[in-house]
Motif scaffolding. Structure first.
Motif, PDB file in Angstrom:
ATOM      1  N   HIS A 137       0.843  -1.199   0.000  1.00  0.00           N
ATOM      2  CA  HIS A 137       0.000   0.000   0.000  1.00  0.00           C
ATOM      3  C   HIS A 137       0.880   1.253   0.000  1.00  0.00           C
ATOM      4  O   HIS A 137       0.690   2.166  -0.805  1.00  0.00           O
ATOM      5  N   GLY A 138       1.868   1.281   0.884  1.00  0.00           N
ATOM      6  CA  GLY A 138       2.757   2.434   0.972  1.00  0.00           C
ATOM      7  C   GLY A 138       3.628   2.604  -0.256  1.00  0.00           C
ATOM      8  O   GLY A 138       3.840   3.725  -0.735  1.00  0.00           O
ATOM      9  N   ILE A 139       4.138   1.495  -0.786  1.00  0.00           N
ATOM     10  CA  ILE A 139       4.977   1.563  -1.988  1.00  0.00           C
ATOM     11  C   ILE A 139       4.192   2.171  -3.148  1.00  0.00           C
ATOM     12  O   ILE A 139       4.694   3.050  -3.864  1.00  0.00           O
ATOM     13  N   ALA A 140       2.959   1.727  -3.329  1.00  0.00           N
ATOM     14  CA  ALA A 140       2.142   2.245  -4.431  1.00  0.00           C
ATOM     15  C   ALA A 140       1.866   3.733  -4.263  1.00  0.00           C
ATOM     16  O   ALA A 140       1.899   4.497  -5.241  1.00  0.00           O
ATOM     17  N   LEU A 141       1.615   4.171  -3.045  1.00  0.00           N
ATOM     18  CA  LEU A 141       1.309   5.582  -2.814  1.00  0.00           C
ATOM     19  C   LEU A 141       2.480   6.497  -3.167  1.00  0.00           C
ATOM     20  O   LEU A 141       2.284   7.606  -3.674  1.00  0.00           O
ATOM     21  N   HIS A 142       3.704   6.049  -2.918  1.00  0.00           N
ATOM     22  CA  HIS A 142       4.869   6.920  -3.126  1.00  0.00           C
ATOM     23  C   HIS A 142       5.331   6.982  -4.584  1.00  0.00           C
ATOM     24  O   HIS A 142       6.253   7.743  -4.902  1.00  0.00           O
ATOM     25  N   ALA A 143       4.690   6.231  -5.459  1.00  0.00           N
ATOM     26  CA  ALA A 143       5.048   6.306  -6.878  1.00  0.00           C
ATOM     27  C   ALA A 143       4.816   7.709  -7.433  1.00  0.00           C
ATOM     28  O   ALA A 143       5.546   8.165  -8.318  1.00  0.00           O
ATOM     29  N   ILE A 144       3.813   8.413  -6.897  1.00  0.00           N
ATOM     30  CA  ILE A 144       3.496   9.744  -7.408  1.00  0.00           C
ATOM     31  C   ILE A 144       4.599  10.742  -7.070  1.00  0.00           C
ATOM     32  O   ILE A 144       4.646  11.847  -7.626  1.00  0.00           O
ATOM     33  N   GLN A 145       5.495  10.381  -6.169  1.00  0.00           N
ATOM     34  CA  GLN A 145       6.650  11.229  -5.872  1.00  0.00           C
ATOM     35  C   GLN A 145       7.866  10.786  -6.678  1.00  0.00           C
ATOM     36  O   GLN A 145       8.570  11.617  -7.253  1.00  0.00           O
ATOM     37  N   VAL A 146       8.098   9.485  -6.727  1.00  0.00           N
ATOM     38  CA  VAL A 146       9.316   8.957  -7.351  1.00  0.00           C
ATOM     39  C   VAL A 146       9.319   9.161  -8.867  1.00  0.00           C
ATOM     40  O   VAL A 146      10.313   9.635  -9.437  1.00  0.00           O
ATOM     41  N   LEU A 147       8.230   8.826  -9.531  1.00  0.00           N
ATOM     42  CA  LEU A 147       8.236   8.854 -10.998  1.00  0.00           C
ATOM     43  C   LEU A 147       8.183  10.266 -11.579  1.00  0.00           C
ATOM     44  O   LEU A 147       8.987  10.594 -12.466  1.00  0.00           O
ATOM     45  N   PRO A 148       7.276  11.144 -11.130  1.00  0.00           N
ATOM     46  CA  PRO A 148       7.310  12.508 -11.663  1.00  0.00           C
ATOM     47  C   PRO A 148       8.611  13.247 -11.357  1.00  0.00           C
ATOM     48  O   PRO A 148       9.035  14.114 -12.133  1.00  0.00           O
ATOM     49  N   LEU A 149       9.252  12.919 -10.225  1.00  0.00           N
ATOM     50  CA  LEU A 149      10.537  13.548  -9.936  1.00  0.00           C
ATOM     51  C   LEU A 149      11.569  13.181 -10.994  1.00  0.00           C
ATOM     52  O   LEU A 149      12.364  14.031 -11.431  1.00  0.00           O
ATOM     53  N   LEU A 150      11.556  11.923 -11.433  1.00  0.00           N
ATOM     54  CA  LEU A 150      12.458  11.533 -12.517  1.00  0.00           C
ATOM     55  C   LEU A 150      12.083  12.246 -13.802  1.00  0.00           C
ATOM     56  O   LEU A 150      12.964  12.699 -14.563  1.00  0.00           O
ATOM     57  N   GLY A 151      10.776  12.365 -14.072  1.00  0.00           N
ATOM     58  CA  GLY A 151      10.331  13.101 -15.251  1.00  0.00           C
ATOM     59  C   GLY A 151      10.823  14.532 -15.251  1.00  0.00           C
ATOM     60  O   GLY A 151      11.199  15.084 -16.289  1.00  0.00           O
ATOM     61  N   TRP A 152      10.820  15.142 -14.069  1.00  0.00           N
ATOM     62  CA  TRP A 152      11.336  16.509 -13.947  1.00  0.00           C
ATOM     63  C   TRP A 152      12.852  16.526 -14.137  1.00  0.00           C
ATOM     64  O   TRP A 152      13.392  17.419 -14.795  1.00  0.00           O
ATOM     65  N   LEU A 153      13.550  15.533 -13.577  1.00  0.00           N
ATOM     66  CA  LEU A 153      15.009  15.508 -13.650  1.00  0.00           C
ATOM     67  C   LEU A 153      15.498  15.363 -15.087  1.00  0.00           C
ATOM     68  O   LEU A 153      16.437  16.066 -15.500  1.00  0.00           O
ATOM     69  N   VAL A 154      14.898  14.468 -15.848  1.00  0.00           N
ATOM     70  CA  VAL A 154      15.370  14.283 -17.227  1.00  0.00           C
ATOM     71  C   VAL A 154      15.106  15.521 -18.075  1.00  0.00           C
ATOM     72  O   VAL A 154      15.786  15.745 -19.085  1.00  0.00           O
ATOM     73  N   GLN A 155      14.121  16.341 -17.655  1.00  0.00           N
ATOM     74  CA  GLN A 155      13.871  17.585 -18.362  1.00  0.00           C
ATOM     75  C   GLN A 155      15.027  18.570 -18.202  1.00  0.00           C
ATOM     76  O   GLN A 155      15.206  19.467 -19.019  1.00  0.00           O
ATOM     77  N   ARG A 156      15.812  18.404 -17.162  1.00  0.00           N
ATOM     78  CA  ARG A 156      16.940  19.296 -16.914  1.00  0.00           C
ATOM     79  C   ARG A 156      18.155  18.917 -17.758  1.00  0.00           C
ATOM     80  O   ARG A 156      19.145  19.627 -17.768  1.00  0.00           O
ATOM     81  N   SER A 157      18.081  17.754 -18.432  1.00  0.00           N
ATOM     82  CA  SER A 157      19.211  17.290 -19.235  1.00  0.00           C
ATOM     83  C   SER A 157      19.006  17.629 -20.706  1.00  0.00           C
ATOM     84  O   SER A 157      17.922  18.040 -21.121  1.00  0.00           O
ATOM     85  N   SER A 158      20.064  17.427 -21.503  1.00  0.00           N
ATOM     86  CA  SER A 158      19.970  17.661 -22.944  1.00  0.00           C
ATOM     87  C   SER A 158      19.719  16.360 -23.701  1.00  0.00           C
ATOM     88  O   SER A 158      19.963  16.283 -24.893  1.00  0.00           O
ATOM     89  N   TRP A 159      19.246  15.338 -22.988  1.00  0.00           N
ATOM     90  CA  TRP A 159      18.921  14.075 -23.647  1.00  0.00           C
ATOM     91  C   TRP A 159      17.879  14.293 -24.733  1.00  0.00           C
ATOM     92  O   TRP A 159      17.075  15.231 -24.670  1.00  0.00           O
TER      93      TRP A 159
END
Length: 238
Positions: A137-159
């Protein structure tokens, strides 16, 4: 980044925030009183508090499902990788609500049957010998923090866009794999870390699928910032 109509966004987020505050206040009050916050119907007051918590959770679930639907149907065009990460996070967040309902489904019969040890122990509701239901239950809830944070991070790169989407897909699949292992352990009555060779391999694969894109993107962003500080052009990686 996906955005919705301002009125819809603020209304839903306002309701969600208010419901979270009420639920947290009720849980805190019961903890302050030194009594269990969940499944506690020992007195009329405790039963009323638990019922109120249930009503606030229903509001939370309705709003979260609404936001998840809107993330697919009403999001304005934005960075595809960031949009993907938000949608993946919302899907897993909804899965967390389902897993929360499953905890209620297991806990209520245990309380009614007098098996309080399966509900009021230090690990919360336990299924079988050692299945800790709050873990998936807890693992599923925290996906909304982990995944969008990565989405934001890759936006900071020139990939390239393709490389960014691959990173988000990797993390989404890896996170889902970790969640699947946790669900399997809990609902087969096994302790979370009492893993077989197969489940251990699956869990490690999931962790790597999440961690590698994070490390790779972080290193890339730091390298590009160093290049900029040194007066050089960033070195893109496709």
């Amino acid at each position: 980044m996906p955005t919705f109509a301002p009125v819809d966004s603020w209304l839903l987020l306002g309701i969600l925030s208010a419901a979270f505050v009420v639920e947290a206040a009720l849980v805190t009050m019961q903890a302050w009183r030194g009594v269990p916050s969940h499944f506690n119907t020992a007195t009329p007051f405790d039963a009323m508090v638990f019922s109120a918590m249930g009503m606030t959770v229903m509001v939370i679930v309705v709003v979260i499902v609404s936001l998840a639907i809107l993330s697919f149907t009403s999001a304005k065009p934005g960075a595809p990788d960031l949009t993907l990460s938000v949608r993946a996070g919302m899907v897993l967040l909804v899965a967390g609500q389902v897993l929360g309902a499953a905890i209620i489904g297991v806990g209520e019969p245990a309380v009614l049957s007098g098996n309080e040890a399966a509900v009021f122990g230090p690990e919360g509701v336990v299924l079988g010998a050692a299945g800790i239901l709050k873990s998936p239950h807890g693992i599923a809830l925290h996906a909304i923090q982990v995944l969008p944070l990565l989405g934001w991070l890759v936006q900071r790169s020139s990939w390239s866009d393709v490389r960014r989407r691959h990173a988000v897909w990797s993390a989404g699949i890896g996170y889902s794999l970790v969640l699947a292992v946790s669900v399997f352990q809990a609902y087969t009555g096994q302790a979370q870390f009492a893993l077989s060779i197969g489940t251990l391999a699956a869990a490690l694969a999931g962790v790597l699928l999440v961690a590698v894109p994070y490390v790779d993107a972080g290193v890339q962003v730091l390298r590009e910032r160093k290049d900029v500080a040194a007066g050089q052009r960033p070195r893109p990686r496709s």
